[in-house]
Design an enzyme around this catalytic site. Structure first.
Site, PDB file in Angstrom:
ATOM      1  N   ASP A  22       7.431  18.399 -11.656  1.00  0.00           N
ATOM      2  CA  ASP A  22       6.923  19.492 -10.508  1.00  0.00           C
ATOM      3  C   ASP A  22       5.787  19.090  -9.881  1.00  0.00           C
ATOM      4  OD1 ASP A  22       7.293  22.201  -9.431  1.00  0.00           O
ATOM      5  OD2 ASP A  22       5.488  22.960 -10.888  1.00  0.00           O
ATOM      6  N   GLU A  35      11.329  18.032  -7.725  1.00  0.00           N
ATOM      7  CA  GLU A  35      11.555  19.104  -6.913  1.00  0.00           C
ATOM      8  C   GLU A  35      11.595  18.502  -5.199  1.00  0.00           C
ATOM      9  OE1 GLU A  35      10.326  23.739  -6.148  1.00  0.00           O
ATOM     10  OE2 GLU A  35       9.701  22.609  -7.817  1.00  0.00           O
ATOM     11  N   ASP A  82       3.803  25.100 -14.562  1.00  0.00           N
ATOM     12  CA  ASP A  82       4.092  23.816 -14.176  1.00  0.00           C
ATOM     13  C   ASP A  82       4.810  23.204 -15.142  1.00  0.00           C
ATOM     14  OD1 ASP A  82       2.735  24.108 -11.544  1.00  0.00           O
ATOM     15  OD2 ASP A  82       0.947  24.261 -12.868  1.00  0.00           O
TER      16      ASP A  82
END
Length: 180
Positions: free
Chosen positions: A7, A66, A138
């Site tokens: 992330d 991502e 996170d």
């Protein structure tokens, strides 16, 4: 197969490592790479080195990260893109294949709903990996990214796209069944 989920973020980059054996997912590790208040090149170097260290420690077979979304603030989007680029460079330099998923694909694959909250993501990660505690947002997103990849994120996202067409017909999925 061992999967490293990322992330990306300029201040905090989350990571999550899981093992997949058939349909079984097992938690290996998770946490964050924090960058100091320094100039941009130093922060990007910290992210790159952090990813490189994770690869040496955990030897992932695959990775998932991502995709960047366009933020209201264009400067924030550019900085996030650079942090993401540093992470991808670390993965590629370590010889780890990289898959990319949108936040929508991630949430559909893990929670079953593309507009899930951070809290819903955290709770599903806890359930899917049978964790005793709740990881930070996170780390949870990074673990979710690894789960998304393990479940064939693109396929699940495509299947999740069927739900709006069912809703137009007055149908919905509840507990794995169509109800109307």
């Amino acid at each position: 197969m061992r999967i490293l989920g990322i992330d990306p973020g300029l201040r905090v980059t989350g990571f999550g490592v899981i093992d997949q054996s058939g349909h079984t997912l097992s938690y290996v590790a998770s946490g964050v790479i924090k960058t100091a208040d320094a100039d941009l090149p130093s922060r990007l170097g910290t992210i790159f080195e952090g990813i490189s260290t994770l690869i040496r420690q955990h030897s992932p077979d695959q990775s998932a990260i991502e995709k960047v979304f366009v933020n209201v603030n264009p400067q924030s989007t550019l900085l996030l893109g650079q942090a993401r680029g540093a992470a991808i460079c670390g993965l590629v330099a370590g010889g780890v294949p990289v898959a990319e998923y949108t936040a929508l694909q991630l949430k559909q694959a893990v929670v079953g709903y593309g507009r899930a909250t951070k809290e819903q993501m955290q709770q599903m990660v806890v359930r899917l990996l049978n964790l005793s505690g709740v990881p930070g947002t996170d780390a949870a997103d990074a673990l979710g990214m690894a789960i998304c990849h393990a479940h064939g994120g693109t396929t699940l996202s495509t299947l999740g796209g069927i739900a709006p067409s069912l809703a137009k017909k007055g149908l919905r999925v509840r507990r794995g069944r169509l109800v109307g």
